[in-house]
Motif scaffolding. Structure first.
Motif, short mmCIF file in Angstrom:
data_model
loop_
_atom_site.label_atom_id
_atom_site.label_comp_id
_atom_site.label_asym_id
_atom_site.label_seq_id
_atom_site.Cartn_x
_atom_site.Cartn_y
_atom_site.Cartn_z
N GLY A 39 5.96 -7.66 -1.52
CA GLY A 39 5.82 -7.71 -2.95
C GLY A 39 4.32 -7.16 -3.47
O GLY A 39 3.69 -6.96 -2.65
N PRO A 40 4.54 -7.31 -4.96
CA PRO A 40 3.00 -6.98 -5.20
C PRO A 40 1.89 -7.55 -4.76
O PRO A 40 0.89 -6.92 -4.61
CB PRO A 40 3.41 -7.09 -6.81
N MET A 41 1.98 -8.80 -4.74
CA MET A 41 0.61 -9.26 -4.22
C MET A 41 0.11 -9.04 -2.98
O MET A 41 -0.83 -8.55 -2.82
CB MET A 41 1.08 -11.01 -4.34
N GLN A 42 1.05 -8.78 -1.95
CA GLN A 42 0.92 -8.30 -0.47
C GLN A 42 0.21 -7.13 -0.66
O GLN A 42 -0.82 -6.74 -0.06
CB GLN A 42 1.93 -8.39 0.19
N SER A 46 -3.79 -5.68 0.15
CA SER A 46 -4.02 -4.60 1.53
C SER A 46 -4.58 -3.44 0.63
O SER A 46 -5.47 -2.88 1.28
CB SER A 46 -2.70 -4.22 2.03
N LEU A 47 -4.39 -3.07 -0.67
CA LEU A 47 -5.01 -2.10 -1.25
C LEU A 47 -6.47 -2.61 -1.15
O LEU A 47 -7.26 -1.59 -0.94
CB LEU A 47 -4.44 -1.94 -2.77
N TRP A 48 -6.87 -3.88 -1.33
CA TRP A 48 -8.14 -4.03 -1.40
C TRP A 48 -8.72 -3.90 -0.34
O TRP A 48 -10.01 -3.43 -0.01
CB TRP A 48 -8.38 -5.49 -2.01
N GLU A 49 -8.01 -4.35 0.93
CA GLU A 49 -8.50 -3.91 2.28
C GLU A 49 -8.73 -2.57 2.52
O GLU A 49 -9.77 -2.09 3.00
CB GLU A 49 -7.44 -4.44 3.37
N LEU A 50 -8.03 -1.63 2.09
CA LEU A 50 -8.16 -0.22 2.15
C LEU A 50 -9.47 0.37 1.20
O LEU A 50 -10.08 1.06 1.89
CB LEU A 50 -6.73 0.48 1.83
N ILE A 51 -9.60 -0.27 0.25
CA ILE A 51 -10.75 -0.02 -0.55
C ILE A 51 -12.05 -0.49 0.11
O ILE A 51 -12.89 0.26 0.34
CB ILE A 51 -10.70 -0.53 -2.09
N THR A 218 3.51 -0.39 8.69
CA THR A 218 2.85 -1.23 7.40
C THR A 218 3.16 -0.49 6.35
O THR A 218 2.49 0.38 5.57
CB THR A 218 1.44 -0.85 7.73
N MET A 219 4.30 -1.09 5.46
CA MET A 219 4.84 -0.55 4.42
C MET A 219 3.98 -0.97 3.40
O MET A 219 4.02 -0.32 2.25
CB MET A 219 6.26 -1.18 4.27
N ASP A 220 2.96 -1.91 3.36
CA ASP A 220 2.23 -2.17 2.36
C ASP A 220 1.33 -1.15 2.14
O ASP A 220 0.88 -0.72 0.90
CB ASP A 220 1.63 -3.44 2.30
N VAL A 228 -2.06 4.94 -5.48
CA VAL A 228 -3.28 5.67 -5.54
C VAL A 228 -2.65 7.08 -6.17
O VAL A 228 -3.32 7.59 -6.89
CB VAL A 228 -4.11 5.49 -4.39
N ILE A 229 -1.62 7.67 -5.40
CA ILE A 229 -1.15 9.04 -5.76
C ILE A 229 -0.57 8.96 -7.36
O ILE A 229 -1.17 9.99 -8.00
CB ILE A 229 -0.02 9.44 -4.78
N GLY A 230 -0.01 8.22 -7.48
CA GLY A 230 0.42 8.08 -9.02
C GLY A 230 -0.82 7.78 -9.95
O GLY A 230 -0.98 8.53 -11.09
N VAL A 231 -1.53 6.99 -9.87
CA VAL A 231 -2.83 6.66 -10.41
C VAL A 231 -3.76 8.09 -10.54
O VAL A 231 -4.22 8.52 -11.81
CB VAL A 231 -3.76 5.65 -9.94
N ILE A 232 -4.06 8.73 -9.63
CA ILE A 232 -4.76 9.97 -9.52
C ILE A 232 -3.99 11.22 -10.19
O ILE A 232 -4.36 11.93 -11.05
CB ILE A 232 -5.05 10.33 -8.14
N GLY A 233 -2.61 11.04 -10.27
CA GLY A 233 -1.85 12.13 -10.80
C GLY A 233 -2.02 11.89 -12.39
O GLY A 233 -2.09 12.63 -13.08
#
Ligand SMILES: Nc1ncnc2c1ncn2[C@@H]1O[C@H](COP(=O)(O)OP(=O)(O)OP(=O)(O)O)[C@@H](O)[C@H]1O
Ligand SMILES: [Mg+2]
Lengths: 256, 265
Positions: A39-42, A46-51, A218-220, A228-233
């Motif tokens: 889901g979006p929360m998860q 994980s996005l925050w982790e990667l950042i 790790t689908m998240d 990120v691809i969408g945002v940068i596009g």
């Protein structure tokens, strides 16, 4: 009420919120496990982790670097070639069939050859992006140059323009509005291709992140990559669009 | 400078989609080609203002384009100052029928086109300003053509042409799109400029009054294929008035009749 609706970001904001809501509902009630459909929360956690650990930045920079180099190479070679094709009939007759033959071959079809020629690393990816942007740029520049109103060339002849002046004062400004539109479309294509190229030819970049995360189940992280691809596009397109607001280019959006 | 001789000028447009041409008679026009100019012979003196009249589509623009060197005649020749014409040059500036301001340049930059070669940049600035003021476009120096009205664009184009100070000036319907007052003003301006600089000026128009008021010589072309119906010197004193000059007004009636209009309805 109308005031809020007319705010530039209001309606897009609603649209994105709706998507988030649907996403959340699907994640909760679809019956898929959280590992298959997070889901979006998860995903945001994980996005925050990667950042935070710098992984995301590294991959993003790697992808952007490849796109930039490949795209600039395509501009550097493609636009002058397009001008030649548009202006000189002989060059057009000579080269156009070859270009029209190579153009419909998908850049992805070049992957095997480019890996054989350039090995693994930045080079094959840059080469693929170059191919993906080069042909559309050549063709749209040619068309843009050919559709410049011939009266402007009469004016140039009338005022004794040199060949150099014809290019700098008529051809380039005259083709610019259409070429900027072409750049906008092409950068999108290049961005599509870099992700595909990175799934095969390299060990970094957003495409690699997605592929690697899938292998690790790790689908998240996969979804992080997609976001990120969408945002940068979106940002790339926006940057290109701003080019058409340059004052001496703006005429193209008005007088035609 | 600007003595123009047109000899046996002929122009036909061939429909390139089905090009057919008789081998035996290469000058014969058969099949899908439009004969536009048919054996035109004219001579214009140096410093003469010539007005060219004719029905729409008869080939006025074509004639002017050929004299200016933008188009090649099918047969015949144009000799300017004793030299056979080879191509366009800034000795002969053309004011096009349809808007030909460069849309990516401001009014100032457009007017500057003909002054690019000037060494003295201060002087160049002054001249640009002078010509912009001549056509009353002060305040619009930094506007782009799309920000101007149709009439203002015409005036900017006139300023651009005049700034070159050419030997000859070709104007293809220079006053179309101007309102009545601007039309009168620009007409006066062109006449004044002609009196002052004594350039050879060729003006194509469909306005019979313009042709008679402005011209030192009037040329009337027939419908397509165009041949010269009338080429007459206009020796009337300026300022001209149809009311005061009965001979001029008589000539006007004749020209109207020549173009198929009974003026005295
Ligand atoms: N490029 C072309 N190819 C074929 N035919 C042409 C071409 N240009 C002009 N013509 C023909 O030549 C004829 C004369 O055209 P031209 O533009 O010289 O007319 P004109 O006298 O200036 O008319 P107007 O008063 O409407 O401007 C037209 O009837 C047109 O059919
Ligand atoms: Mg015309």
């Amino acid at each position: 009420m109308m005031n809020i609706i007319n705010r530039p970001f209001f309606l897009p904001f609603i649209a994105f919120s709706l998507i988030l809501a649907v996403w959340e509902i699907l994640a909760r009630y679809s019956g898929w496990s959280i590992h298959v459909f997070p889901g979006p929360m998860q995903v945001f956690i994980s996005l925050w982790e990667l950042i935070a650990n710098g992984t995301l930045l590294r991959h993003t920079v790697a992808s952007l670097f490849r796109v930039t180099v490949g795209f600039y190479l395509a501009i550097l070679l493609g636009i002058p070639l397009g001008i030649l094709l548009g202006r000189l009939k002989l060059v057009r007759v000579f080269l156009n069939p070859v270009i029209q033959f190579l153009r419909p071959i998908s850049p992805l079809a070049w992957i095997p050859l480019s890996m054989l020629w350039f090995g693994i690393g930045d080079k094959p990816a840059v080469f693929l992006i170059f191919l993906a942007s080069f042909f559309p740029l050549v063709v749209s520049t040619t068309v843009a140059v050919q559709s410049i109103n011939p009266v402007y060339f009469h004016v140039a002849a009338n005022f004794n323009f040199t060949r150099y002046e014809v290019v700098t004062k008529i051809v380039i400004p005259g083709m610019l509005p259409s070429v900027i539109t072409a750049l906008r479309i092409t950068i999108t294509i290049a961005w599509l291709v870099v992700v595909a190229a990175e799934m095969i030819a390299v060990k970094s970049g957003l495409g690699y992140l997605i592929l690697d995360s899938r292998n690790a189940l790790t689908m998240d992280y996969v979804m992080d990559g997609m976001i990120v691809i969408g945002v940068i596009g979106l940002l790339l397109d926006h940057a290109m669009m701003r080019l058409s607001r340059i004052e001496s280019v703006f005429w193209g959006t008005r007088s035609r | 400078m600007g003595h123009i001789v047109i000899k046996n000028l002929r122009k036909e447009y061939i429909d390139r989609r089905h090009k057919r041409r008789s081998k035996d008679e290469p000058n014969e026009c058969i099949g899908d080609c439009v004969l536009v100019l048919d054996n035109i012979n004219l001579e214009f003196c140096e410093g003469e203002m010539v007005t060219i009249l004719g029905p729409s589509g008869c080939g006025k623009s074509t004639l002017l384009r050929i004299i200016a060197g933008f188009d090649k005649p099918t047969a015949g020749s144009v000799v300017i100052n004793g030299e056979t014409l080879t191509g366009p040059s800034s000795d002969h500036i053309f004011v096009f029928q349809h808007n030909a301001l460069l849309p990516w340049m401001t009014v100032q930059e457009n007017v500057a086109l003909g002054l690019r070669g000037m060494e003295d940049k201060e002087m160049m600035k002054e001249q640009i300003q002078e010509h912009i003021e001549l056509v009353e476009l002060e305040g619009f120096e930094n506007h782009y053509p799309y920000q101007l009205s149709g009439g203002m664009q015409r005036r900017a184009e006139l300023a651009r042409a005049l700034a070159v100070n050419p030997d000859t000036l070709f104007m293809d319907e220079p006053f179309t799109g101007l309102d009545f007052l601007a039309h009168m003003k620009m007409r006066e301006e062109v006449v004044n400029m002609h009196e002052y600089f004594e350039k050879t000026i060729l003006v194509v128009t469909h306005d019979i009054d313009d042709a008679l008021i402005m011209g030192d010589r009037i040329v009337v072309l027939s419908g397509r294929p165009a041949h010269v119906k009338l080429s007459e010197k206009l020796d009337f004193p300026r300022p001209r008035s149809f009311v005061k000059n009965t001979e001029l007004s008589k000539l006007r009636d004749e020209v109207y009749l020549m173009l198929g209009v009974n003026y005295a309805v």
